[in-house]
Design an enzyme around this catalytic site. Sequence first.
Site, PDB file in Angstrom:
ATOM      1  N   LYS A  30      33.817  44.247  32.518  1.00 17.16           N
ATOM      2  CA  LYS A  30      33.555  44.401  33.929  1.00 17.16           C
ATOM      3  C   LYS A  30      31.998  44.131  33.936  1.00 17.16           C
ATOM      4  O   LYS A  30      31.709  43.180  35.088  1.00 17.16           O
ATOM      5  CB  LYS A  30      33.659  45.889  34.277  1.00 17.16           C
ATOM      6  CG  LYS A  30      35.219  46.090  34.741  1.00 17.16           C
ATOM      7  CD  LYS A  30      35.555  47.401  34.971  1.00 17.16           C
ATOM      8  CE  LYS A  30      37.156  47.682  34.957  1.00 17.16           C
ATOM      9  NZ  LYS A  30      37.431  49.196  34.976  1.00 17.16           N
ATOM     10  N   GLN A  59      34.596  54.872  35.309  1.00 19.73           N
ATOM     11  CA  GLN A  59      35.818  54.239  34.463  1.00 19.73           C
ATOM     12  C   GLN A  59      36.645  55.721  34.111  1.00 19.73           C
ATOM     13  O   GLN A  59      36.189  56.648  33.471  1.00 19.73           O
ATOM     14  CB  GLN A  59      35.262  53.732  33.051  1.00 19.73           C
ATOM     15  CG  GLN A  59      36.263  53.140  32.195  1.00 19.73           C
ATOM     16  CD  GLN A  59      37.231  52.044  32.750  1.00 19.73           C
ATOM     17  OE1 GLN A  59      36.443  51.144  33.259  1.00 19.73           O
ATOM     18  NE2 GLN A  59      38.239  51.751  32.591  1.00 19.73           N
ATOM     19  N   ASP A  96      36.610  50.769  43.766  1.00 19.29           N
ATOM     20  CA  ASP A  96      37.880  51.002  43.117  1.00 19.29           C
ATOM     21  C   ASP A  96      38.840  51.258  44.309  1.00 19.29           C
ATOM     22  O   ASP A  96      40.237  51.264  43.800  1.00 19.29           O
ATOM     23  CB  ASP A  96      37.997  52.455  41.907  1.00 19.29           C
ATOM     24  CG  ASP A  96      37.989  51.653  40.697  1.00 19.29           C
ATOM     25  OD1 ASP A  96      38.316  50.463  40.407  1.00 19.29           O
ATOM     26  OD2 ASP A  96      37.512  52.535  39.520  1.00 19.29           O
TER      27      ASP A  96
END
Length: 294
Positions: free
Chosen positions: A54, A98, A121
């Site tokens: 990422k 994460q 997200d």
Amino acid sequence: MTAHIIDGKAIAADLRANIAGEVARLNAAHGLVPGIAVVLVGDNAASEVYVRNKTRAVADAGMRAIDRKLPASTGEAELLELIAALNADPSVNGILVQLPLPPQIDAQKVIAAIDPAKDVDGFHPLNVGRHASGLNGLVPCTPLGCILLAKTVHASLAGLEAVVIGRSNIVGKPVAQLLLSENATVTVAHSKTRDLPAVCRRADVLIAAIGRPEMIRGDWIKPGATVIDVGINRVAGEAGKSRIVGDVAFAEAAAVAGAITPVPGGVGPMTIACLLLNTLRAACAQKGLAAPIL
Ligand code: NDP
């Protein structure tokens, strides 16, 4: 029939190039360099790989990645403090924590602490609710990627029968919401669904997000259907090595479907591209700039 293979890698590369172009334009016109904080707690090997990929993609797009790596012993209060600091920092446009988090930390509490405007997200309850209510908001990356891939095959999804297998908050439910927003007729199947093969055979667009290797067989697929395989499953391969397969038995399905995503190289690359897209959109919204059309 031999299905058209939907090349997620190439489609994601195009999207990333367009995003990089837009980032350069924003920087030149407004001095804006979107920044995303990527928070990793602990040393889960898979998470470390995801985070590395990422942050590399963020840098390649001309954006700024702010890495925050915390030890596995980090307490919930400490992580919440970091989130509060990132929420308050105007140079941070997106925040990604994460998952999974270590057991002493309540992931839902952490997600709810992220400023919804920076929730790239798309997991914050406010964004979930906005999406379900048909309002603008950030939507989760993998589901968004699935829809973009399906739309490379169908200019419009309106009126199509869509079947989603899986109802997780991360993939199944949001992808079903997105399909509904696209005016598809949506069925969400799960582990309690009766006669799953018959349900799947109704689908013009079949999205599998189950986590069971090659569960969807060729004879579950309507001839000509578009199959989007979200599954990432590690199975034993040749010579003692492992390999990754999807939730769909690819060769069988490709003999029946009209179009299909491979695993790897389908949905996976789109997830990262959509994270960049969400970061760009979040940065524009925070600066009162129109969202780029990509
Ligand atoms: P979850 O385990 O959270 O959800 C799985 C869903 O599948 C559940 O709704 C479950 O039903 C359903 N299910 C399980 N077994 C069956 C069955 N036998 N028949 C019908 N439905 C079943 O998984 P995720 O949604 O997080 O992930 C799904 C897959 O997608 C995984 O392989 C994951 O690795 C992959 N993934 C890939 C991403 C990418 O970037 N490509 C990103 C995220 C995930 P029930 O609710 O009834 O238990």
